[in-house]
Design a protein around this motif. Structure first.
Motif, PDB file in Angstrom:
ATOM      1  N   ALA A  23     -39.305  60.260  69.708  1.00 25.70           N
ATOM      2  CA  ALA A  23     -38.485  61.255  69.007  1.00 25.70           C
ATOM      3  C   ALA A  23     -37.199  61.544  69.786  1.00 25.70           C
ATOM      4  CB  ALA A  23     -39.281  62.538  68.788  1.00 25.70           C
ATOM      5  N   GLU A  24     -37.318  61.654  71.122  1.00 22.76           N
ATOM      6  CA  GLU A  24     -36.125  61.880  71.946  1.00 22.76           C
ATOM      7  C   GLU A  24     -35.180  60.682  71.879  1.00 22.76           C
ATOM      8  OE1 GLU A  24     -36.849  63.247  75.965  1.00 22.76           O
ATOM      9  OE2 GLU A  24     -38.807  64.032  75.351  1.00 22.76           O
ATOM     10  N   CYS A  25     -35.753  59.495  71.897  1.00 23.54           N
ATOM     11  CA  CYS A  25     -34.955  58.275  71.795  1.00 23.54           C
ATOM     12  C   CYS A  25     -34.173  58.271  70.489  1.00 23.54           C
ATOM     13  CB  CYS A  25     -35.869  57.047  71.864  1.00 23.54           C
ATOM     14  SG  CYS A  25     -35.020  55.469  71.657  1.00 23.54           S
ATOM     15  N   LYS A  26     -34.852  58.616  69.406  1.00 25.48           N
ATOM     16  CA  LYS A  26     -34.215  58.639  68.095  1.00 25.48           C
ATOM     17  C   LYS A  26     -33.090  59.672  68.047  1.00 25.48           C
ATOM     18  CE  LYS A  26     -36.856  59.993  64.725  1.00 25.48           C
ATOM     19  NZ  LYS A  26     -37.896  60.029  63.692  1.00 25.48           N
ATOM     20  N   SER A  27     -33.304  60.816  68.655  1.00 28.59           N
ATOM     21  CA  SER A  27     -32.293  61.867  68.659  1.00 28.59           C
ATOM     22  C   SER A  27     -31.024  61.428  69.400  1.00 28.59           C
ATOM     23  CB  SER A  27     -32.843  63.138  69.311  1.00 28.59           C
ATOM     24  OG  SER A  27     -33.911  63.653  68.555  1.00 28.59           O
ATOM     25  N   LEU A  28     -31.200  60.652  70.458  1.00 32.52           N
ATOM     26  CA  LEU A  28     -30.041  60.147  71.196  1.00 32.52           C
ATOM     27  C   LEU A  28     -29.298  59.065  70.418  1.00 32.52           C
ATOM     28  CD1 LEU A  28     -31.485  59.895  74.822  1.00 32.52           C
ATOM     29  CD2 LEU A  28     -29.523  61.277  74.136  1.00 32.52           C
ATOM     30  N   LEU A  29     -30.048  58.231  69.704  1.00 29.90           N
ATOM     31  CA  LEU A  29     -29.423  57.076  69.061  1.00 29.90           C
ATOM     32  C   LEU A  29     -28.775  57.385  67.717  1.00 29.90           C
ATOM     33  CD1 LEU A  29     -32.085  54.291  69.727  1.00 29.90           C
ATOM     34  CD2 LEU A  29     -29.841  54.510  70.793  1.00 29.90           C
ATOM     35  N   GLU A  30     -29.326  58.319  66.963  1.00 30.10           N
ATOM     36  CA  GLU A  30     -28.831  58.521  65.603  1.00 30.10           C
ATOM     37  C   GLU A  30     -27.356  58.915  65.545  1.00 30.10           C
ATOM     38  OE1 GLU A  30     -31.868  60.998  63.824  1.00 30.10           O
ATOM     39  OE2 GLU A  30     -32.635  59.240  62.727  1.00 30.10           O
ATOM     40  N   PRO A  31     -26.841  59.788  66.438  1.00 31.45           N
ATOM     41  CA  PRO A  31     -25.405  60.059  66.394  1.00 31.45           C
ATOM     42  C   PRO A  31     -24.555  58.819  66.664  1.00 31.45           C
ATOM     43  CG  PRO A  31     -26.558  61.737  67.666  1.00 31.45           C
ATOM     44  CD  PRO A  31     -27.544  60.655  67.412  1.00 31.45           C
ATOM     45  N   VAL A  32     -25.033  57.959  67.562  1.00 37.62           N
ATOM     46  CA  VAL A  32     -24.296  56.723  67.850  1.00 37.62           C
ATOM     47  C   VAL A  32     -24.367  55.777  66.656  1.00 37.62           C
ATOM     48  CG1 VAL A  32     -24.114  54.734  69.389  1.00 37.62           C
ATOM     49  CG2 VAL A  32     -24.801  56.947  70.308  1.00 37.62           C
ATOM     50  N   ALA A  33     -25.557  55.659  66.054  1.00 34.78           N
ATOM     51  CA  ALA A  33     -25.741  54.759  64.922  1.00 34.78           C
ATOM     52  C   ALA A  33     -24.867  55.141  63.740  1.00 34.78           C
ATOM     53  CB  ALA A  33     -27.209  54.747  64.500  1.00 34.78           C
ATOM     54  N   ASN A  34     -24.548  56.432  63.614  1.00 29.43           N
ATOM     55  CA  ASN A  34     -23.726  56.914  62.500  1.00 29.43           C
ATOM     56  C   ASN A  34     -22.259  57.066  62.879  1.00 29.43           C
ATOM     57  OD1 ASN A  34     -25.792  57.239  60.444  1.00 29.43           O
ATOM     58  ND2 ASN A  34     -26.601  58.870  61.736  1.00 29.43           N
ATOM     59  N   SER A  35     -21.864  56.452  63.988  1.00 27.57           N
ATOM     60  CA  SER A  35     -20.480  56.554  64.461  1.00 27.57           C
ATOM     61  C   SER A  35     -19.823  55.179  64.469  1.00 27.57           C
ATOM     62  CB  SER A  35     -20.467  57.132  65.879  1.00 27.57           C
ATOM     63  OG  SER A  35     -20.825  56.128  66.826  1.00 27.57           O
ATOM     64  N   PRO A  36     -18.508  55.125  64.660  1.00 27.30           N
ATOM     65  CA  PRO A  36     -17.840  53.817  64.777  1.00 27.30           C
ATOM     66  C   PRO A  36     -18.312  53.007  65.978  1.00 27.30           C
ATOM     67  CG  PRO A  36     -16.244  55.560  64.334  1.00 27.30           C
ATOM     68  CD  PRO A  36     -17.538  56.235  64.640  1.00 27.30           C
ATOM     69  N   GLU A  37     -19.004  53.652  66.930  1.00 30.16           N
ATOM     70  CA  GLU A  37     -19.510  52.955  68.116  1.00 30.16           C
ATOM     71  C   GLU A  37     -20.820  52.215  67.841  1.00 30.16           C
ATOM     72  OE1 GLU A  37     -18.163  52.772  71.093  1.00 30.16           O
ATOM     73  OE2 GLU A  37     -16.466  54.093  70.739  1.00 30.16           O
ATOM     74  N   SER A  38     -21.350  52.325  66.634  1.00 31.33           N
ATOM     75  CA  SER A  38     -22.625  51.690  66.318  1.00 31.33           C
ATOM     76  C   SER A  38     -22.534  50.185  66.489  1.00 31.33           C
ATOM     77  CB  SER A  38     -23.030  52.022  64.884  1.00 31.33           C
ATOM     78  OG  SER A  38     -24.295  51.475  64.576  1.00 31.33           O
ATOM     79  N   ASN A  39     -23.660  49.575  66.816  1.00 27.16           N
ATOM     80  CA  ASN A  39     -23.732  48.112  66.935  1.00 27.16           C
ATOM     81  C   ASN A  39     -25.158  47.659  66.665  1.00 27.16           C
ATOM     82  OD1 ASN A  39     -25.270  48.185  69.471  1.00 27.16           O
ATOM     83  ND2 ASN A  39     -23.357  48.864  70.408  1.00 27.16           N
TER      84      ASN A  39
END
Length: 526
Positions: free
Chosen positions: A263-279
């Protein structure tokens, strides 16, 4: 290994004999034999002009002067050595090595040329050749500190970590000069169980430089060793200074994933995944967070989006294809991996998965070609070679299948499935006419498979069935009972187990197993 190239450039420009690429302009011209004074002067002028060009960074001009010098004096050690260094500085390492090799043919005792050649070989990944040259240098001069350093580095690359420590610990001041050296020693300590020493090296790496990239290298080393606490502390220290904060966030998320905090991992990744920095890498880890949380649907959607949006990440094609295989969505899975192999034609795992999906659909000829390609790309993959052998069996290419099974047993002697599947095909009708004592060989193979992996269903059932047919029901019984335990809903296993009980006169168990067999057959609509 950028440190090798940087040290080479510094040494070449300063004309220092202690560097990795030494410029031997000081050698006497008499090494090339007698020359006329005029030719010698012209050669010296070319060499001096080349040296000036090197010092001012004009490498193409220096190369031109040196090529002229070599045309005039093909065996001049100074020109050959300097040209090898100039080519190395331009990243043309294979060409550079050829000139150092020419020097060594003329002057086998030229330790500077041998060290330069070893440096090239290290950068090219030719570890064995580099070690031979470095060991030759140290045999001649055991106190050569640069050779000691480089040999330690080579041993670490060859995963001979104790030897790496032995050499690197001899030159601690040289190790401290560059983060790559420190990383090599730290990795060697981790791999030999000396965790405290590894952490000390990484702390020194962090304290000795203000460069966050060096500290990030320490993060990678500690994460590779699964030393999550050290990695986390280092990441916390550079999170505001590192120029690519998305990488810091990703690594912090990875730590949480690896330590079960999905859950903590997901919380860290979701903002990045929804940003132009996603990969693609970020999305892959996010998908696995959802999988670990039991949400396969969302994971599938993320991976599908990732394969469309970031097709450069092969892992997303592989993971999405495997989910399709697991869910028996074979057409969809095959479509995914076909797109994957067209984008990643050098991916052995993708061709292996393609072969598995094709096999599941009965497409044995395409499966065989996919597995063959996977074996070529990933020769150490037991799964690819086993898949090829089974596909060849399905196509009745018996000699080819036997060759693949034999190869698999040679390469992977402790892989039980090769023994089990090979034993299984030797029980087919064609084998008795083509292979002497095929039944006895099959039994040996199946027994070996059981010895290697007692929970392997194929080995247990095929061995038990063979023993029942050979009127050795008592020997067969434990194998068949184990097979029934491993796959209780398998009607064939229940039927053969019932036969074993009947052969032993155990009427009650026979009737029980026949009843189970009949129920399973009925539920299967047979």
């Amino acid at each position: 290994m950028g440190w090798l190239k940087r040290k080479a450039e510094d040494a070449l420009r300063r004309n220092l004999p202690a560097g990795l690429f030494c410029v031997l302009l000081s050698l006497p011209a008499s090494l090339e034999g007698q020359r006329t004074a005029r030719n010698a002067a012209a050669l010296e002028e070319l060499l001096q002009r080349a040296a000036v060009h090197v010092q001012t960074g004009q490498l193409t001009a220096a190369e031109g002067e040196l090529q002229k010098a070599i045309l005039q004096a093909p065996g001049d050690v100074r020109a050959l050595t300097l040209l090898g260094g100039v080519l190395g500085m331009q990243g043309r390492l294979d060409e550079s090595s050829r000139f150092f090799e020419k020097v060594l043919k003329i002057d086998p005792g030229n330790q500077d040329a041998r060290r330069n050649l070893a440096a090239n070989q290290l950068q090219l990944g030719q570890i064995s050749a580099a070690r031979k040259n470095l060991e030759a240098i140290l045999k001649s001069n055991p106190a050569d500190r640069q050779a000691i350093l480089m040999l330690g580095f080579a041993c670490e690359r060859a995963q001979e970590f104790r030897k790496a420590i032995t050499y690197l610990e001899q030159v601690p001041d040289l190790v401290r000069e560059h983060p790559d050296h420190v990383a090599a020693l730290a990795r060697s300590y981790y791999r030999t169980g000396q965790v405290d020493k590894a952490r000390l090296q990484l702390r020194r790496l962090q304290d000795s430089t203000a460069d966050p990239a060096s500290a990030y290298l320490g993060v990678q080393i500690s994460m590779e060793a699964r030393d999550w606490d050290t990695a986390e502390r280092t990441l916390d220290s550079i999170k505001s200074a590192y120029p690519r904060p998305v990488l810091v966030t990703y690594q912090r998320a990875r730590i949480r994933y690896e330590t079960g905090r999905y859950a903590e991992c997901k919380s860290l990744l979701e903002p990045v995944a929804n940003s132009p920095e996603s990969n693609g890498t970020v999305l892959n880890l996010l998908a696995w967070c959802y999988l670990k949380g039991g949400d396969e649907g969302t994971a599938t959607r993320i991976l599908s989006y990732a394969t469309d949006t970031f097709p450069a990440e092969a892992a997303n094609f592989i993971d999405l294809g495997k989910l399709c295989l697991k869910g028996n969505r074979l057409d969809r899975g095959l479509e995914v991996v076909q797109r994957g192999v067209s984008r990643h034609p050098s991916s052995g795992p993708l061709f292996e998965l393609k072969g598995e999906l094709e096999s599941r659909q009965g497409l044995h000829a395409p499966a065989m070609e996919s597995y063959r390609q996977a074996v070529q790309l990933s020769p150490r993959s037991s799964e690819a070679l086993l898949g090829l052998a089974i596909a060849q069996t399905n196509l009745l290419q018996n000699k080819e299948a036997i060759a693949s099974f034999e190869k698999g047993i040679r390469l992977f002697p402790r892989e039980a499935r090769f023994h089990a599947e090979y034993g299984k095909i030797l029980l087919l009708p064609w084998a008795s006419g083509e292979i002497p004592e095929s039944s006895a060989k099959a039994e040996r193979l199946l027994r070996k498979a059981v010895q290697l992996d007692g929970s392997l269903l194929t080995a247990r059932f095929e061995l038990g069935n063979l023993l029942v047919k050979s009127q050795r029901a008592e020997e067969a019984l434990p194998h068949l009972e184990k097979a029934a335990e491993l796959d209780p809903a398998n009607a064939q296993i229940r039927f053969v187990l019932a036969r074993a009980y009947r052969a032993l006169g155990r009427k009650e168990e026979y009737e029980r197993e026949m009843l189970v067999f009949q129920k399973l057959e009925k539920s299967a609509g047979r």
